[in-house]
Write a protein that holds these residues in place. Structure first.
Motif, PDB file in Angstrom:
ATOM      1  N   HIS A  18       0.766  -1.142  -0.013  1.00 22.09           N
ATOM      2  CA  HIS A  18       0.134   0.241  -0.035  1.00 22.09           C
ATOM      3  C   HIS A  18       0.947   1.320   0.045  1.00 22.09           C
ATOM      4  O   HIS A  18       1.082   2.045   0.994  1.00 22.09           O
ATOM      5  CB  HIS A  18      -0.907  -0.110   1.243  1.00 22.09           C
ATOM      6  N   ARG A  19       1.281   1.472  -1.285  1.00 20.98           N
ATOM      7  CA  ARG A  19       2.320   2.820  -1.314  1.00 20.98           C
ATOM      8  C   ARG A  19       1.503   4.060  -1.027  1.00 20.98           C
ATOM      9  O   ARG A  19       2.237   4.876  -0.359  1.00 20.98           O
ATOM     10  CB  ARG A  19       2.905   2.831  -2.780  1.00 20.98           C
ATOM     11  N   GLU A  20       0.303   4.351  -1.673  1.00 20.11           N
ATOM     12  CA  GLU A  20      -0.351   5.386  -1.170  1.00 20.11           C
ATOM     13  C   GLU A  20      -0.638   5.600   0.289  1.00 20.11           C
ATOM     14  O   GLU A  20      -0.496   6.712   0.688  1.00 20.11           O
ATOM     15  CB  GLU A  20      -1.903   5.493  -2.199  1.00 20.11           C
ATOM     16  N   ARG A  21      -0.863   4.602   0.876  1.00 24.17           N
ATOM     17  CA  ARG A  21      -1.012   4.765   2.420  1.00 24.17           C
ATOM     18  C   ARG A  21       0.160   5.233   2.834  1.00 24.17           C
ATOM     19  O   ARG A  21       0.065   5.914   3.926  1.00 24.17           O
ATOM     20  CB  ARG A  21      -1.744   3.349   2.997  1.00 24.17           C
ATOM     21  N   ALA A  22       1.292   4.623   2.661  1.00 25.62           N
ATOM     22  CA  ALA A  22       2.524   4.755   3.144  1.00 25.62           C
ATOM     23  C   ALA A  22       2.933   6.312   2.972  1.00 25.62           C
ATOM     24  O   ALA A  22       3.440   7.063   3.847  1.00 25.62           O
ATOM     25  CB  ALA A  22       3.798   4.130   2.502  1.00 25.62           C
ATOM     26  N   GLU A  23       2.440   6.831   1.829  1.00 27.22           N
ATOM     27  CA  GLU A  23       2.812   8.446   1.590  1.00 27.22           C
ATOM     28  C   GLU A  23       1.748   9.381   2.506  1.00 27.22           C
ATOM     29  O   GLU A  23       2.418  10.386   3.004  1.00 27.22           O
ATOM     30  CB  GLU A  23       2.452   8.655  -0.081  1.00 27.22           C
ATOM     31  N   ASN A  24       0.693   8.879   2.620  1.00 27.27           N
ATOM     32  CA  ASN A  24      -0.134   9.596   3.622  1.00 27.27           C
ATOM     33  C   ASN A  24       0.139   9.545   4.818  1.00 27.27           C
ATOM     34  O   ASN A  24       0.312  10.484   5.673  1.00 27.27           O
ATOM     35  CB  ASN A  24      -1.411   9.001   3.504  1.00 27.27           C
ATOM     36  N   LEU A  25       0.610   8.376   5.245  1.00 25.77           N
ATOM     37  CA  LEU A  25       1.424   8.205   6.705  1.00 25.77           C
ATOM     38  C   LEU A  25       2.509   9.198   6.920  1.00 25.77           C
ATOM     39  O   LEU A  25       2.750   9.815   7.838  1.00 25.77           O
ATOM     40  CB  LEU A  25       2.064   6.717   7.154  1.00 25.77           C
ATOM     41  N   VAL A  26       3.298   9.470   6.008  1.00 24.00           N
ATOM     42  CA  VAL A  26       4.358  10.523   5.912  1.00 24.00           C
ATOM     43  C   VAL A  26       3.911  11.650   6.257  1.00 24.00           C
ATOM     44  O   VAL A  26       4.270  12.576   7.166  1.00 24.00           O
ATOM     45  CB  VAL A  26       5.289  10.576   4.534  1.00 24.00           C
ATOM     46  N   THR A  27       3.065  12.107   5.580  1.00 22.50           N
ATOM     47  CA  THR A  27       2.165  13.644   5.942  1.00 22.50           C
ATOM     48  C   THR A  27       1.781  13.712   7.513  1.00 22.50           C
ATOM     49  O   THR A  27       1.947  14.605   7.966  1.00 22.50           O
ATOM     50  CB  THR A  27       1.029  13.967   4.815  1.00 22.50           C
TER      51      THR A  27
END
Length: 467
Positions: A102-111
């Protein structure tokens, strides 16, 4: 469209880091060691900073040294909470999402991680600016010592957001398996901090002497440079994931995914600090020589802990990716192997110091009474630092698995054991050697309970697969 804009999940690019597949399928021990050595280098640089700062702060006078001793525990607590604890929660959440694909979720986690860093940084900043002087006074600060400690803390904690951001950003990169960049930046930061801290603190050429505030400013400038470097790396897409800004919306489930590990993990450094304060209080009753012996022992524990942390932090992305992919057996195998390596390496070093304590003691003291007490302390306690390393490995492994409650409760049990045991020994008018034995026994208890917690805790995601 910018690289941090909206996009569909897809194969991770191959930046200069270990890809998720390598973390998931690579041989465990070589992968763990490849992740551990950059951390060991970084932590060594941190130790060098502490030594260098002590050296040039000493040139400002004995009051400045005393002021730094007063404020240093608060500085280390801030670094531990933002780095080892909260950043570990960030790395765990990102690694588990990448392991699940889940790359999109990982990127949202960064924010969301960046928002957490800003929030806690502001809390620390406001807390210390409003009540910092009173806290330092309660810790024993008086006169010029209190004034210099307050001057340092107002600058340092005035930039607390920077300290939280730099450590959380490092956690983001570690969650992707990239240990080298944050570690190299920590080394870079150490060099900058030593140069600027000395220059601004003591003055050089046209630069005036700012004293303790100048030393604090050197730390913040170094952190700012690292933040800039890591933000450029992430926002340019070179890190494989980037913070999502386009169409961003707050998702409380993502905050919860980070905080269920990071917030609980924060209790560990708090309890460790309280444990050290209790032990110092108990041993202070036996005089300056015994208290100095304990101080020498804690310095050794700090150095050895940095080595153990290197292995522990290295295990977080391997375990996190395995948990996200449903490979629970591999995750547990990584945890036990990390514990074995940390126990063996730290045990060998600490055992050598226990057999030959004089070279270590001579780095700090010459007093005959303190020398004898230090020998006794190290010969009694040092061999059991291996159990502290074992507990550290279980703590970080549990971060990777997303459930750190067990190792934190093990810390609580150690604190209670020392409190009750210390009360009993005081009632029996026991010798200092008995308190040394209590300290060693508490380390065994911590290591064994941490292992038991990992053994009985259920590992495996319940909601990680949901975005």
């Amino acid at each position: 469209m910018p690289r941090w804009g909206k996009r569909r999940d897809g194969p991770l690019p191959q930046p200069p880091r270990l890809a998720a597949k390598e973390l998931l399928d690579g041989p465990i021990l070589p992968t763990l060691l490849s992740l551990a050595w950059p951390n060991a280098l970084a932590f060594s640089a941190g130790t060098l900073v502490a030594v260098a700062e002590t050296s040039y702060i000493g040139r400002l006078g004995i009051e400045a040294l005393a002021a730094m001793a007063l404020v240093f525990p608060l500085v280390m607590l801030t670094i531990s909470l933002s780095g080892a604890a909260m950043a570990g929660g960030v790395a765990s959440a990102i690694a588990r999402s990448l392991g699940a694909g889940h790359r999109e979720r990982a990127e949202n986690l960064v924010t969301h991680a960046l928002l957490i860093a800003i929030f806690f940084g502001l809390v620390f900043m406001l807390g210390m600016l409003v009540g910092g002087r009173q806290l330092l006074e309660q810790l024993g600060g008086r006169g010029d010592v209190l004034a210099q400690a307050t001057a340092y803390s107002r600058i340092y904690f005035g930039g607390a957001v920077l300290i939280w951001l730099v450590n959380v950003l490092a956690g983001v990169l570690r969650g992707t398996g990239n240990m080298k960049l944050p570690s190299l930046l920590i080394v870079n930061s150490a060099v900058i901090q030593i140069i600027l801290g000395r220059t601004l603190g003591l003055g050089l050429g046209p630069v005036p002497q700012f004293g303790m505030p100048g030393v604090a400013m050197g730390s913040l400038i170094a952190a700012t440079i690292n933040i800039g470097a890591m933000c450029w790396y992430l926002f340019s897409g070179r890190g494989g994931i980037a913070p999502r800004l386009h169409g961003f919306r707050v998702q409380w489930a993502l905050f919860a995914d980070i905080l269920k590990v990071g917030a609980v993990a924060c209790l560990s450094p708090l309890q460790n600090a309280l444990t050290n304060l209790v032990l110092a209080h108990l041993l202070a009753a036996f005089g300056t020589a015994t208290l100095a012996a304990y101080g020498i022992g804690t310095r050794l524990e700090y150095v050895l802990a940095t080595i153990a942390f290197s292995f522990g932090i290295g295990s977080v992305p391997i375990i996190g990716v395995a948990i996200g992919a449903g490979r629970i057996a591999r995750a547990r195998l990584v945890a036990w192997l990390t514990g074995l390596v940390a126990f063996t390496v730290i045990g060998a070093i600490a055992g050598a110091v226990a057999l030959l304590p004089d070279p270590w003691i001579s780095l700090f003291i010459r007093d005959t009474g303190a020398y004898a007490a230090s020998r006794q302390f190290l010969r009694t306690v040092a061999p059991f630092y291996a159990f502290i390393a074992l507990a550290s490995a279980m703590y970080f492994s549990s971060q990777g698995a997303g459930n750190v409650v067990g190792p934190v409760l093990a810390q609580t049990a150690r604190l209670v054991f020392i409190g009750l045991g210390g009360w009993y020994l005081l009632s029996q008018e026991a010798t200092a050697e008995s308190f040394f034995a209590l300290t060693a026994t508490s380390m065994i208890l911590l290591g064994l309970l941490s292992c038991a917690a990992v053994a009985v805790t259920r590992w495996g995601p319940k909601t990680d697969a949901k975005r």
